[in-house]
Scaffold this active site. Structure first.
Site, PDB file in Angstrom:
ATOM      1  N   ALA A 255      -2.150   4.276  -3.999  1.00 49.96           N
ATOM      2  CA  ALA A 255      -2.681   3.022  -4.543  1.00 49.96           C
ATOM      3  C   ALA A 255      -2.478   1.841  -3.597  1.00 49.96           C
ATOM      4  O   ALA A 255      -1.662   1.884  -2.676  1.00 49.96           O
ATOM      5  CB  ALA A 255      -2.012   2.725  -5.886  1.00 49.96           C
TER       6      ALA A 255
ATOM      7  N   GLY B 194       0.706   5.851  -0.862  1.00 47.90           N
ATOM      8  CA  GLY B 194      -0.149   7.000  -0.643  1.00 47.90           C
ATOM      9  C   GLY B 194      -1.318   7.066  -1.606  1.00 47.90           C
ATOM     10  O   GLY B 194      -2.412   7.517  -1.247  1.00 47.90           O
TER      11      GLY B 194
ATOM     12  N   GLU C 263       0.840  -1.188   0.000  1.00 43.21           N
ATOM     13  CA  GLU C 263       0.000   0.000   0.000  1.00 43.21           C
ATOM     14  C   GLU C 263       0.875   1.237   0.000  1.00 43.21           C
ATOM     15  O   GLU C 263       1.874   1.311   0.726  1.00 43.21           O
ATOM     16  CB  GLU C 263      -0.922   0.018   1.221  1.00 43.21           C
ATOM     17  CG  GLU C 263      -1.821   1.226   1.297  1.00 43.21           C
ATOM     18  CD  GLU C 263      -2.774   1.185   2.480  1.00 43.21           C
ATOM     19  OE1 GLU C 263      -3.509   2.176   2.673  1.00 43.21           O
ATOM     20  OE2 GLU C 263      -2.777   0.174   3.211  1.00 43.21           O
TER      21      GLU C 263
ATOM     22  N   LYS D 146      -2.154  -3.197  -9.259  1.00 42.83           N
ATOM     23  CA  LYS D 146      -2.025  -1.908  -8.581  1.00 42.83           C
ATOM     24  C   LYS D 146      -3.250  -1.083  -8.940  1.00 42.83           C
ATOM     25  O   LYS D 146      -3.499  -0.808 -10.109  1.00 42.83           O
ATOM     26  CB  LYS D 146      -0.739  -1.208  -9.034  1.00 42.83           C
ATOM     27  CG  LYS D 146      -0.460   0.091  -8.287  1.00 42.83           C
ATOM     28  CD  LYS D 146       0.924   0.629  -8.646  1.00 42.83           C
ATOM     29  CE  LYS D 146       1.277   1.857  -7.827  1.00 42.83           C
ATOM     30  NZ  LYS D 146       2.651   2.344  -8.115  1.00 42.83           N
TER      31      LYS D 146
ATOM     32  N   ASP E  39      11.865   9.690  -9.529  1.00 42.75           N
ATOM     33  CA  ASP E  39      11.681   9.262  -8.140  1.00 42.75           C
ATOM     34  C   ASP E  39      12.407   7.948  -7.866  1.00 42.75           C
ATOM     35  O   ASP E  39      11.866   7.059  -7.206  1.00 42.75           O
ATOM     36  CB  ASP E  39      10.191   9.141  -7.808  1.00 42.75           C
ATOM     37  CG  ASP E  39       9.929   9.072  -6.302  1.00 42.75           C
ATOM     38  OD1 ASP E  39      10.791   9.541  -5.528  1.00 42.75           O
ATOM     39  OD2 ASP E  39       8.866   8.560  -5.901  1.00 42.75           O
TER      40      ASP E  39
END
Length: 228
Positions: free
Chosen positions: A23, A21, A19, A40, A134
């Site tokens: 999905a 933020g 889990e 997802k 990211d």
């Protein structure tokens, strides 16, 4: 709404395995070709938000355009119960972030192999016009062999050649601050070199066991990255 045990199309939804933020990630089963996959799916509270939906779908579009042994494979993108989903390769192993948090020492051979795989995957992605933005240990899955890696999350990737409108405004800082390049932390335009800076930061952490940038507050952390 709990979707465990439900079936849609060729997929049977199994247990919750992750889990974030935005999905939830479930283990699912593709009954047509007898294969376990990862589902997802955007959280219900975000599904009515256009920006969250577009950013989520952009992940599938960005990663779906890539075929590389060190980048997660996307099988399908669609909608289930009015929530967008991405069906992808089920990765076996452990996030590199967990490995580093546990204080496990990686051998020089492992570290060099991981760095080379990251560089190879990003070189390929950049060649296809995709900048990840990211890269961080939590988005890198270390295989069961302790050496092979897969980049797993393209949630804020930017496709340099994309025709669609960017869902983020200029100057907005996206990504995980601790692993940002100076130009990304400053909210400037970035290219593939920003991802490579992050590889260096991760390499530093694997070698030393210490964070390259460490501060108790966000402004101090950003200042360290930009100025030092």
């Amino acid at each position: 709404m709990d979707i465990i045990g439900k079936t849609f199309g060729r997929y049977e939804i199994g247990e919750l395995i992750g889990e974030g933020g935005m999905a939830m990630v479930y283990k699912a089963y593709d009954t047509q070709i007898n294969r376990s996959v990862a589902l997802k799916i955007l959280k219900q509270e975000h599904s009515s938000d256009e920006e969250h939906t577009q950013r989520f779908l952009k992940e599938g579009k960005a990663a779906g355009a890539l075929t590389h042994t060190n980048i997660v494979t996307i099988f399908d993108v669609g909608s289930f119960e009015d929530r967008p989903y991405i069906m992808m390769e089920l990765l076996e192993g452990q996030p590199l972030g967990d490995v580093l948090m546990e204080g496990r020492k990686l051998s020089p051979t492992q570290i060099i192999s991981i760095a080379m795989q990251l560089a190879s995957a990003l070189d390929y992605a950049h060649g296809k016009g995709v900048i990840h933005r990211d890269i961080k240990p939590d988005n890198i899955v270390l295989g069961l062999d302790g050496e092979s890696i897969t980049i797993a999350d393209f949630g804020i990737a930017r496709m340099a050649q994309a025709s669609d409108i960017e869902t983020t405004q200029a100057g907005m800082m996206l990504g995980t601050p601790r692993y940002m390049s100076p130009e990304q932390a400053s909210g400037e335009d970035i290219d593939g070199r920003s991802d490579l800076f992050t590889v260096g930061v991760i390499l530093y952490e694997m070698v030393t066991g210490q964070k390259a940038f460490d501060a108790e507050s966000m402004p101090t952390l950003i200042m360290q990255i930009v100025q030092k």
